[in-house]
Design an enzyme around this catalytic site. Structure first.
Site, mmCIF file in Angstrom:
data_model
loop_
_atom_site.group_PDB
_atom_site.id
_atom_site.type_symbol
_atom_site.label_atom_id
_atom_site.label_comp_id
_atom_site.label_asym_id
_atom_site.label_seq_id
_atom_site.Cartn_x
_atom_site.Cartn_y
_atom_site.Cartn_z
ATOM 1 N N GLU A 1 34.569 43.155 45.457
ATOM 2 C CA GLU A 1 33.953 41.851 45.139
ATOM 3 C C GLU A 1 32.450 42.044 45.076
ATOM 4 O OE1 GLU A 1 35.309 38.639 44.968
ATOM 5 O OE2 GLU A 1 37.335 38.847 45.785
ATOM 6 N N HIS B 1 39.682 37.733 36.474
ATOM 7 C CA HIS B 1 39.327 36.319 36.582
ATOM 8 C C HIS B 1 38.183 36.012 35.618
ATOM 9 C CE1 HIS B 1 41.235 36.327 40.812
ATOM 10 N NE2 HIS B 1 42.065 35.795 39.941
ATOM 11 N N HIS C 1 35.975 42.239 41.028
ATOM 12 C CA HIS C 1 35.860 40.769 41.078
ATOM 13 C C HIS C 1 34.453 40.370 41.522
ATOM 14 C CE1 HIS C 1 40.279 39.551 41.176
ATOM 15 N NE2 HIS C 1 40.354 40.873 41.279
ATOM 16 N N ARG D 1 39.141 30.225 35.586
ATOM 17 C CA ARG D 1 39.531 31.412 36.361
ATOM 18 C C ARG D 1 40.765 32.121 35.786
ATOM 19 N NH1 ARG D 1 40.084 33.344 41.971
ATOM 20 N NH2 ARG D 1 42.259 33.665 42.517
ATOM 21 N N GLU E 1 34.197 35.389 36.421
ATOM 22 C CA GLU E 1 33.459 36.384 37.198
ATOM 23 C C GLU E 1 32.754 37.356 36.246
ATOM 24 O OE1 GLU E 1 36.629 37.795 39.781
ATOM 25 O OE2 GLU E 1 36.956 35.773 40.565
#
Ligand code: ARG
Ligand code: ZN
Length: 422
Positions: free
Chosen positions: A384, A182, A310, A240, A185
């Site tokens: 994440e 993405h 992410h 994104r 990020e």
């Protein structure tokens, strides 16, 4: 008396700055909590208008009552948005009062400024810089690092993965880690760079790094979505998806983490090309996802561990995200994720939630982790990174170091566990 007067004037000025027109000139990030279904509908509408960008949840259909929504509001829409919120009785908190300034700060560090004091790995880097870093890293470590061209992007940029192979043991296992699927990020590619640097610097210096590299080759793809990443540096910091175009629509880009063949485009993804979670025309329709899938298919016998990086929300997720069913080795994955999360808490006093994707965040089919898992890579994770919404996608460079250390702890824990178990 005079000082008091001056003080009063300043205080008023300060008040004016906070409530008056000055703030209206700035891009801001709001946290908005809804109480009624009507408010939910208003917010869903609002988030697709006025050039507002939804940060959390990922797509308007996931907005629900009582759950804070993070919304990026450009300066010129600020007045409209605030009025609308007020009209419908919604309160908002300001997460970031001056997002534009933060964005500028993040791009400043492009070329290494010797006076700034922070190192290469404590800055964000443009795509061009990352390509030179890849070349340099391979060139400076000819016997241990190779740059492998795994494919190319929609706009024909190369996709390079580094292969770190520190010794020549036969039948060595391998792990794969990708960053930057993405575009917005940024902490993700920053981690991939720092991870490679750390592995190369501390082999034979630190026990756990040595153990990992003695038992595994490590493939690192620092930017899975180079077109999107470049776009976030030049046009829209909050982009994104990838940048693929399609004759049938003006909307651009596919969510690459909805484009893999794992319950593709069922609930949690969208067939609408304008959606942030557009799944694409068919599984692996995108050159980026196809390149990664092809590479993993060719190397699936050696690759025992898959990790995708992410941000943001601080979580360690494992299959499934595409169904609420439990993975066959769920308890194994849970144990590993718990240990990683515990280690982060112990070392850095920071919390990382963990669990299967569908149960921990939301149903999200077509993800690379589920696909890799179904291919036979039974240890498959999505990590994440920081933070939990304070800065969100705009994590300041000063926080890169800590965020990467936490991620490193998780990745090391997982890798050592996988070596032990397989
Ligand atoms: N925030 C990530 C996304 O929306 C979560 C990925 C979890 N894994 C998955 N297969 N959906 O893509
Ligand atoms: Zn992501």
């Amino acid at each position: 008396m005079m000082t008091l007067l001056i003080l009063l004037v300043f205080m008023n000025l300060d008040l004016f700055m906070k409530t008056g027109h000055c703030t209206e000139l700035r891009d801001q990030v709001f946290s908005i909590t809804t109480e009624t279904q009507e408010q939910v509908e208003v917010l869903r509408n609002l988030s697709t208008q006025y050039e507002a960008a939804l940060w959390q949840p990922v797509s308007p259909e996931y907005i629900k009552e009582e759950t804070p929504v993070h919304l990026y509001v450009p300066a010129n829409s600020s007045e409209m948005v605030k009025n609308l919120l007020q009209q419908h009785g919604m309160t908002h908190e300001i997460l970031l009062a001056n997002a534009g300034e933060l964005i500028e700060l993040q791009m400043k560090n492009v070329s290494t400024d010797p006076r700034s004091g922070s190192t290469f790995y404590e800055k964000y880097h443009s795509l061009e810089d990352i390509y030179s870093w890849v070349n340099r890293t391979a060139h400076d470590n000819p016997s241990t690092v190779k740059a492998i061209l795994v494919g190319s992007s929609f706009e024909k940029r190369p996709l390079y993965a580094l292969k770190l192979s520190l010794n020549n043991r036969p039948n060595k296992k391998a792990m794969w880690i990708d960053c930057g699927i993405h575009a917005r990020e940024w902490i993700s590619p920053a981690f991939c760079l720092s991870f490679v640097h750390h592995l190369l610097s501390f082999y034979k210096q630190i026990q756990d790094i040595t153990d990992i590299l003695d038992n595994m080759d490590v493939y690192v793809l620092p930017v899975l979505n180079p077109d999107g990443y470049e776009y976030t540096w030049t046009k829209d910091r909050l982009w994104r998806k990838n940048r693929s175009r399609n004759r049938s629509t003006n909307c651009i880009g596919v969510d690459l983490n909805r484009n893999f063949d794992a319950n593709w485009c069922t609930e949690g993804a969208s067939h609408n090309p304008c959606s942030e979670i557009y799944c694409g025309a068919f599984p692996e329709s995108e050159p980026e996802s196809q390149a990664v899938a092809d590479f993993l298919r060719h190397h699936k016998d050696s690759i025992h561990l898959y990790i995708s990086i992410h941000s943001y929300s601080q979580m360690l997720l494992f299959p499934y995200s595409c169904t609420t069913d439990e993975a066959e080795n769920h308890s194994d994955l849970l144990e590993i994720a718990k240990e990683a999360s515990d280690n982060i808490r112990r070392h850095y006093r920071n919390n990382y939630l963990y669990g299967s994707g569908a149960k921990t965040i939301y149903l999200a089919p077509g993800g690379s982790d589920d696909w890799a898992y179904n291919l036979g890579i039974k240890y498959s994770f999505t990590l994440e990174l920081q933070d939990r919404g304070r800065y969100g996608f705009l994590l300041p460079p000063s926080k890169i170091d800590r965020a990467c250390k936490e991620a490193l702890t998780a990745v090391k824990t997982v890798a050592l566990k996988v070596i032990e178990k397989t």
